[in-house]
Design an enzyme around this catalytic site. Structure first.
Site, PDB file in Angstrom:
ATOM      1  N   HIS A 166     -10.363  35.738  -5.726  1.00 35.86           N
ATOM      2  CA  HIS A 166      -9.932  35.976  -4.343  1.00 35.86           C
ATOM      3  C   HIS A 166     -10.880  36.951  -3.639  1.00 35.86           C
ATOM      4  CE1 HIS A 166      -6.641  36.618  -1.253  1.00 35.86           C
ATOM      5  NE2 HIS A 166      -7.380  37.707  -1.057  1.00 35.86           N
ATOM      6  N   GLU A 167     -11.128  38.094  -4.281  1.00 36.34           N
ATOM      7  CA  GLU A 167     -11.963  39.115  -3.653  1.00 36.34           C
ATOM      8  C   GLU A 167     -13.432  38.706  -3.606  1.00 36.34           C
ATOM      9  OE1 GLU A 167     -10.807  41.651  -2.056  1.00 36.34           O
ATOM     10  OE2 GLU A 167      -8.759  41.124  -2.626  1.00 36.34           O
ATOM     11  N   HIS A 221     -14.075  36.520  -0.646  1.00 39.81           N
ATOM     12  CA  HIS A 221     -14.271  37.292   0.580  1.00 39.81           C
ATOM     13  C   HIS A 221     -15.727  37.739   0.706  1.00 39.81           C
ATOM     14  CE1 HIS A 221     -10.152  37.434   1.776  1.00 39.81           C
ATOM     15  NE2 HIS A 221      -9.739  38.283   0.841  1.00 39.81           N
TER      16      HIS A 221
END
Length: 221
Positions: A22-23, A26
């Protein structure tokens, strides 16, 4: 609150795999848009220790949804519109979780039909299915939770596309205060029911997306 050992195990696996994805998503999108901040800070990695956040981790393990340490992004480096860039960066994280949820659901169905039907669903296969299903539902919950349009969650950046600049930057300035309101909403359980409802609808959609596996199993097994 569910403290089943397999739920905890699966959520720890999510912590070590899906939250880093997820990170990292980003940071990767921000890097593609021209901002090297995440890369320079060593956040373009799947190493969970680089993304660890204590409160977010406890929330994930105990409640099934949580967050990691935010990836640093400097929209001044973006090529093109900054608000659109921030929205794309924000969307990348939940999108990564939903993609992983689809892949894990497909794997769940393959294990079920190949091991479950072919070998009578032995204990090891049953335990694996439990862990895979919790990973699917936790990934979906992470995506849904992070799409809530409240600072500092990803949904607030996406909402920024619809707001005038004045309101958008006012929300950013108020981020630290809204963060404590978010913690209160989590602790009180206010968010649990709506998150569960939307997560269930997302689960049904992903189940439909992988229904070709069910069809193939009925034809060939």
């Amino acid at each position: 609150m569910n403290f089943d050992i397999f739920d905890i195990l699966a959520r720890l696996l999510v912590l070590c795999t899906c939250i880093p994805a997820h990170e990292c998503a980003h940071g990767w999108v921000a890097d593609r848009l021209g901002d090297p901040t995440a890369r320079a800070g060593g956040r373009l990695t799947l190493n969970p220790l680089r993304h660890f956040d204590m409160l977010g981790t406890l929330s994930l393990i105990l409640l099934g949804f949580g967050w990691a340490k935010p990836v640093p992004v400097d929209p001044r480096n973006f090529r093109g519109d900054r608000k659109k860039g921030m929205a794309l960066v924000a969307l990348a994280g939940p999108a990564a979780n939903l993609l992983l949820a689809v892949m894990l659901m497909a794997l769940y169905k393959l294990v079920f039909y190949i091991l479950g039907v072919g070998f009578g669903l032995q204990n090891a296969a049953y335990l694996l299915l439990q862990v895979l299903m919790v990973m699917v539902t936790t990934n979906i919950s992470l995506a849904v939770f992070n799409l809530i349009p409240i600072n500092p969650l990803d949904g607030s950046r996406i909402l920024g596309l619809l707001l005038p600049d004045r309101l958008y930057y006012a929300l950013l300035r108020a981020e630290r205060y809204i963060y404590f309101l978010l913690l209160f909403a989590l602790a009180s359980g206010i968010l649990s029911r709506p998150i569960q409802f939307v997560s269930y609808q997302a689960f049904r959609l992903l189940d439909l997306c992988t229904s070709f596996i069910d069809t193939a199993a009925r034809l060939f097994l």
